[in-house]
Design a protein around this motif. Structure first.
Motif, PDB file in Angstrom:
ATOM      1  N   THR A  59      18.241   4.416 -31.265  1.00 56.07           N
ATOM      2  CA  THR A  59      18.117   4.322 -29.809  1.00 56.07           C
ATOM      3  C   THR A  59      17.511   5.618 -29.284  1.00 56.07           C
ATOM      4  OG1 THR A  59      20.044   2.866 -29.648  1.00 56.07           O
ATOM      5  CG2 THR A  59      19.379   4.003 -27.641  1.00 56.07           C
ATOM      6  N   TYR A  60      16.414   5.470 -28.582  1.00 61.33           N
ATOM      7  CA  TYR A  60      15.693   6.628 -28.054  1.00 61.33           C
ATOM      8  C   TYR A  60      15.941   6.772 -26.555  1.00 61.33           C
ATOM      9  CZ  TYR A  60      13.343   6.260 -32.521  1.00 61.33           C
ATOM     10  OH  TYR A  60      13.079   6.190 -33.862  1.00 61.33           O
ATOM     11  N   LEU A  61      15.665   7.938 -26.064  1.00 59.11           N
ATOM     12  CA  LEU A  61      15.804   8.183 -24.637  1.00 59.11           C
ATOM     13  C   LEU A  61      14.981   7.173 -23.836  1.00 59.11           C
ATOM     14  CD1 LEU A  61      16.906   9.810 -22.284  1.00 59.11           C
ATOM     15  CD2 LEU A  61      15.011  11.408 -22.601  1.00 59.11           C
ATOM     16  N   SER A  62      13.797   6.826 -24.349  1.00 53.13           N
ATOM     17  CA  SER A  62      12.958   5.846 -23.645  1.00 53.13           C
ATOM     18  C   SER A  62      13.651   4.489 -23.546  1.00 53.13           C
ATOM     19  CB  SER A  62      11.600   5.711 -24.335  1.00 53.13           C
ATOM     20  OG  SER A  62      11.758   5.257 -25.668  1.00 53.13           O
ATOM     21  N   ASP A  63      14.475   4.130 -24.547  1.00 50.43           N
ATOM     22  CA  ASP A  63      15.248   2.886 -24.467  1.00 50.43           C
ATOM     23  C   ASP A  63      16.237   2.949 -23.301  1.00 50.43           C
ATOM     24  OD1 ASP A  63      14.140   1.637 -26.814  1.00 50.43           O
ATOM     25  OD2 ASP A  63      15.443   2.913 -28.045  1.00 50.43           O
ATOM     26  N   LEU A  64      16.846   4.116 -23.145  1.00 45.98           N
ATOM     27  CA  LEU A  64      17.835   4.296 -22.082  1.00 45.98           C
ATOM     28  C   LEU A  64      17.176   4.276 -20.705  1.00 45.98           C
ATOM     29  CD1 LEU A  64      20.045   7.139 -23.652  1.00 45.98           C
ATOM     30  CD2 LEU A  64      20.237   4.666 -23.953  1.00 45.98           C
ATOM     31  N   THR A  65      16.051   4.965 -20.591  1.00 44.34           N
ATOM     32  CA  THR A  65      15.369   4.986 -19.292  1.00 44.34           C
ATOM     33  C   THR A  65      14.783   3.617 -18.951  1.00 44.34           C
ATOM     34  OG1 THR A  65      13.329   5.843 -20.289  1.00 44.34           O
ATOM     35  CG2 THR A  65      14.870   7.465 -19.366  1.00 44.34           C
ATOM     36  N   ASN A  66      14.248   2.925 -19.937  1.00 45.89           N
ATOM     37  CA  ASN A  66      13.714   1.581 -19.699  1.00 45.89           C
ATOM     38  C   ASN A  66      14.805   0.600 -19.284  1.00 45.89           C
ATOM     39  OD1 ASN A  66      11.099   2.370 -20.306  1.00 45.89           O
ATOM     40  ND2 ASN A  66      11.214   1.688 -22.430  1.00 45.89           N
ATOM     41  N   ALA A  67      15.944   0.657 -19.946  1.00 46.94           N
ATOM     42  CA  ALA A  67      17.037  -0.274 -19.652  1.00 46.94           C
ATOM     43  C   ALA A  67      17.659  -0.028 -18.282  1.00 46.94           C
ATOM     44  CB  ALA A  67      18.118  -0.177 -20.727  1.00 46.94           C
ATOM     45  N   THR A  68      17.734   1.240 -17.902  1.00 46.69           N
ATOM     46  CA  THR A  68      18.415   1.578 -16.650  1.00 46.69           C
ATOM     47  C   THR A  68      17.474   1.720 -15.469  1.00 46.69           C
ATOM     48  OG1 THR A  68      18.261   3.953 -17.100  1.00 46.69           O
ATOM     49  CG2 THR A  68      20.260   2.809 -17.860  1.00 46.69           C
ATOM     50  N   GLY A  69      16.205   1.971 -15.764  1.00 49.71           N
ATOM     51  CA  GLY A  69      15.255   2.245 -14.693  1.00 49.71           C
ATOM     52  C   GLY A  69      15.416   3.649 -14.128  1.00 49.71           C
ATOM     53  N   LEU A  70      16.189   4.466 -14.811  1.00 46.20           N
ATOM     54  CA  LEU A  70      16.444   5.830 -14.360  1.00 46.20           C
ATOM     55  C   LEU A  70      15.581   6.817 -15.142  1.00 46.20           C
ATOM     56  CD1 LEU A  70      20.358   5.734 -14.254  1.00 46.20           C
ATOM     57  CD2 LEU A  70      18.784   5.547 -12.309  1.00 46.20           C
ATOM     58  N   ALA A  71      15.355   7.948 -14.548  1.00 47.10           N
ATOM     59  CA  ALA A  71      14.652   9.035 -15.227  1.00 47.10           C
ATOM     60  C   ALA A  71      15.629   9.767 -16.141  1.00 47.10           C
ATOM     61  CB  ALA A  71      14.063   9.999 -14.207  1.00 47.10           C
ATOM     62  N   LYS A  72      15.077  10.511 -17.078  1.00 47.97           N
ATOM     63  CA  LYS A  72      15.872  11.301 -18.027  1.00 47.97           C
ATOM     64  C   LYS A  72      16.901  12.165 -17.300  1.00 47.97           C
ATOM     65  CE  LYS A  72      15.282  15.105 -21.298  1.00 47.97           C
ATOM     66  NZ  LYS A  72      14.335  15.989 -21.961  1.00 47.97           N
ATOM     67  N   GLY A  73      16.471  12.831 -16.235  1.00 44.20           N
ATOM     68  CA  GLY A  73      17.350  13.712 -15.481  1.00 44.20           C
ATOM     69  C   GLY A  73      18.528  12.977 -14.857  1.00 44.20           C
ATOM     70  N   SER A  74      18.306  11.741 -14.437  1.00 37.98           N
ATOM     71  CA  SER A  74      19.391  10.948 -13.851  1.00 37.98           C
ATOM     72  C   SER A  74      20.419  10.558 -14.907  1.00 37.98           C
ATOM     73  CB  SER A  74      18.841   9.695 -13.187  1.00 37.98           C
ATOM     74  OG  SER A  74      18.015  10.039 -12.103  1.00 37.98           O
ATOM     75  N   ILE A  75      19.945  10.249 -16.103  1.00 37.21           N
ATOM     76  CA  ILE A  75      20.872   9.903 -17.188  1.00 37.21           C
ATOM     77  C   ILE A  75      21.651  11.142 -17.592  1.00 37.21           C
ATOM     78  CG2 ILE A  75      21.042   9.172 -19.600  1.00 37.21           C
ATOM     79  CD1 ILE A  75      18.645   7.267 -18.971  1.00 37.21           C
ATOM     80  N   TYR A  76      20.949  12.222 -17.835  1.00 38.16           N
ATOM     81  CA  TYR A  76      21.625  13.432 -18.296  1.00 38.16           C
ATOM     82  C   TYR A  76      22.310  14.191 -17.164  1.00 38.16           C
ATOM     83  CZ  TYR A  76      19.691  12.585 -22.893  1.00 38.16           C
ATOM     84  OH  TYR A  76      19.389  12.032 -24.111  1.00 38.16           O
ATOM     85  N   GLY A  77      22.123  13.738 -15.937  1.00 36.93           N
ATOM     86  CA  GLY A  77      22.909  14.266 -14.837  1.00 36.93           C
ATOM     87  C   GLY A  77      24.321  13.698 -14.851  1.00 36.93           C
ATOM     88  N   ASN A  78      24.472  12.545 -15.535  1.00 40.56           N
ATOM     89  CA  ASN A  78      25.775  11.885 -15.643  1.00 40.56           C
ATOM     90  C   ASN A  78      26.438  12.105 -17.003  1.00 40.56           C
ATOM     91  OD1 ASN A  78      26.111  10.200 -13.105  1.00 40.56           O
ATOM     92  ND2 ASN A  78      24.033   9.670 -13.732  1.00 40.56           N
ATOM     93  N   PHE A  79      25.637  12.406 -17.993  1.00 42.63           N
ATOM     94  CA  PHE A  79      26.139  12.596 -19.357  1.00 42.63           C
ATOM     95  C   PHE A  79      25.540  13.864 -19.941  1.00 42.63           C
ATOM     96  CE2 PHE A  79      26.187   8.067 -18.504  1.00 42.63           C
ATOM     97  CZ  PHE A  79      27.476   7.726 -18.867  1.00 42.63           C
ATOM     98  N   LYS A  80      26.309  14.521 -20.764  1.00 41.75           N
ATOM     99  CA  LYS A  80      25.868  15.780 -21.377  1.00 41.75           C
ATOM    100  C   LYS A  80      24.647  15.575 -22.275  1.00 41.75           C
ATOM    101  CE  LYS A  80      28.193  17.592 -24.792  1.00 41.75           C
ATOM    102  NZ  LYS A  80      29.295  18.090 -25.569  1.00 41.75           N
ATOM    103  N   ASP A  81      24.673  14.490 -23.075  1.00 42.02           N
ATOM    104  CA  ASP A  81      23.591  14.225 -24.021  1.00 42.02           C
ATOM    105  C   ASP A  81      23.657  12.767 -24.478  1.00 42.02           C
ATOM    106  OD1 ASP A  81      25.759  14.165 -25.792  1.00 42.02           O
ATOM    107  OD2 ASP A  81      25.317  16.122 -26.635  1.00 42.02           O
ATOM    108  N   LYS A  82      22.742  12.396 -25.336  1.00 41.70           N
ATOM    109  CA  LYS A  82      22.690  11.023 -25.846  1.00 41.70           C
ATOM    110  C   LYS A  82      23.974  10.669 -26.586  1.00 41.70           C
ATOM    111  CE  LYS A  82      20.336   9.250 -29.518  1.00 41.70           C
ATOM    112  NZ  LYS A  82      19.226   8.844 -30.371  1.00 41.70           N
TER     113      LYS A  82
END
Length: 188
Positions: A18-41
């Motif tokens: 699972t790549y960061l791009s999978d997470l951003t694609n699934a959520t529609g959020l930018a990397k910063g928004s994901i890692y603003g809520n979680f420390k890391d993958k």
């Protein structure tokens, strides 16, 4: 929302797949928004595993709490996998099995979470068995700890084989076998 949208991705592709791009694609959020809520993958993966496991276990535990007899409680596990195997397969298979294999030799945080989950499942089965013995529903001449681990191994192994080989009958027949083993524990 991040966990709900990424849980099945982690379950299907694993932590390393699972790549960061999978997470951003699934959520529609930018990397910063994901890692603003979680420390890391890794933290997202742990929470996704917990979500996947809780989804299955809550269904089972709710049904178990409605039963009084130990045998009926044990059969809840089997009947769950008999009836819910298609959604489980569609979600990438069993979160415990997938995550255990994915995290075994490289992700201690995820591995520790899987270990806790397996111990919780084991503890639940042991508690049911001991209660059944105490209530004279079950024989007391078997090793409760060993039986519990065998039950877990039979369920997990059956899911793996059935999903990998695309033969659900493996799971269904093994659940029938396990049911006969559980019924043999009945006190006369």
């Amino acid at each position: 929302m991040i966990i709900e949208k990424t849980a099945s991705i982690f379950n299907k592709k694993g932590y390393t797949g699972t790549y960061l791009s999978d997470l951003t694609n699934a959520t529609g959020l930018a990397k910063g928004s994901i890692y603003g809520n979680f420390k890391d993958k890794n933290e997202v993966a742990v929470e996704a595993f917990k979500y996947n496991y809780k989804f299955q276990s809550d269904q089972i535990l709710q049904k178990i709490n409605q039963k009084n007899k130990a045998i009926h409680k044990l059969l809840i596990f089997l009947n769950h996998y008999r009836t819910a195997f298609r959604p489980i397969f569609n979600n990438g298979s069993c979160a415990i099995l997938n995550t255990a294999i994915d995290a075994d030799d490289g992700n201690d945080l995820l591995k520790d979470e899987v270990i806790k989950t397996i111990y919780n499942w084991h503890k639940t089965i042991v508690s049911i068995l001991k209660d059944g013995i105490k209530q004279n529903e079950l024989e007391n001449n078997f090793y409760v700890e060993t039986f519990s681990y065998r039950m877990i191994a039979m369920i997990e192994g059956s899911i793996m084989l059935a999903k990998t080989l695309n033969k659900p009958e493996i799971l269904l027949k093994n659940m029938d076998f396990l049911e006969s083993e559980i019924n043999r524990l009945k006190s006369e």
